[in-house]
Design a protein around this motif. Sequence first.
Motif: not given
Length: 142
Positions: A78-79, A82, A86, A112, A116
């Motif tokens: 997930l990180i 992102f 991004y 953001d 996280l």
Amino acid sequence: MELGTTVGQNPADLDWRHRLRAMGRAVRSLARAHPSAFPLLLNRSAAGPSASWLAAALQGILADAGVPVSEVPRQARLICAFLLGYTTGEVTGGLPGSSPEMLEGAAEFDADLDDLVGMVELSAAPSSAAKTSAEELRRAGG
């Protein structure tokens, strides 16, 4: 430029929250410094040491945060999604809802990153969350 060298401090001297934010800013800095080359990080064979550094750093951060071992791969994905999504969207102009003014500053990106950090805190082991709360109370004088 090696991604691991852009953090600027010895990562061992930072708590996991600061390391996560520093890593995110390092990825963004690298993307902005090399906008034409940065999308190559999405290609595993071209990414080389930078991608393995990113994965190893995420695993260490999540372990230090107290995320259960079974959750580390999901959280890391997930990180990573992102950060790479991004920053790639930012340098290619494909970031939905963005304006040149927003992209010049770091406030939106930092907000953001804070989200996280919150996500990781929620998934951390209860003992880690309790320890963090106790530390925050001590610092606040409570």
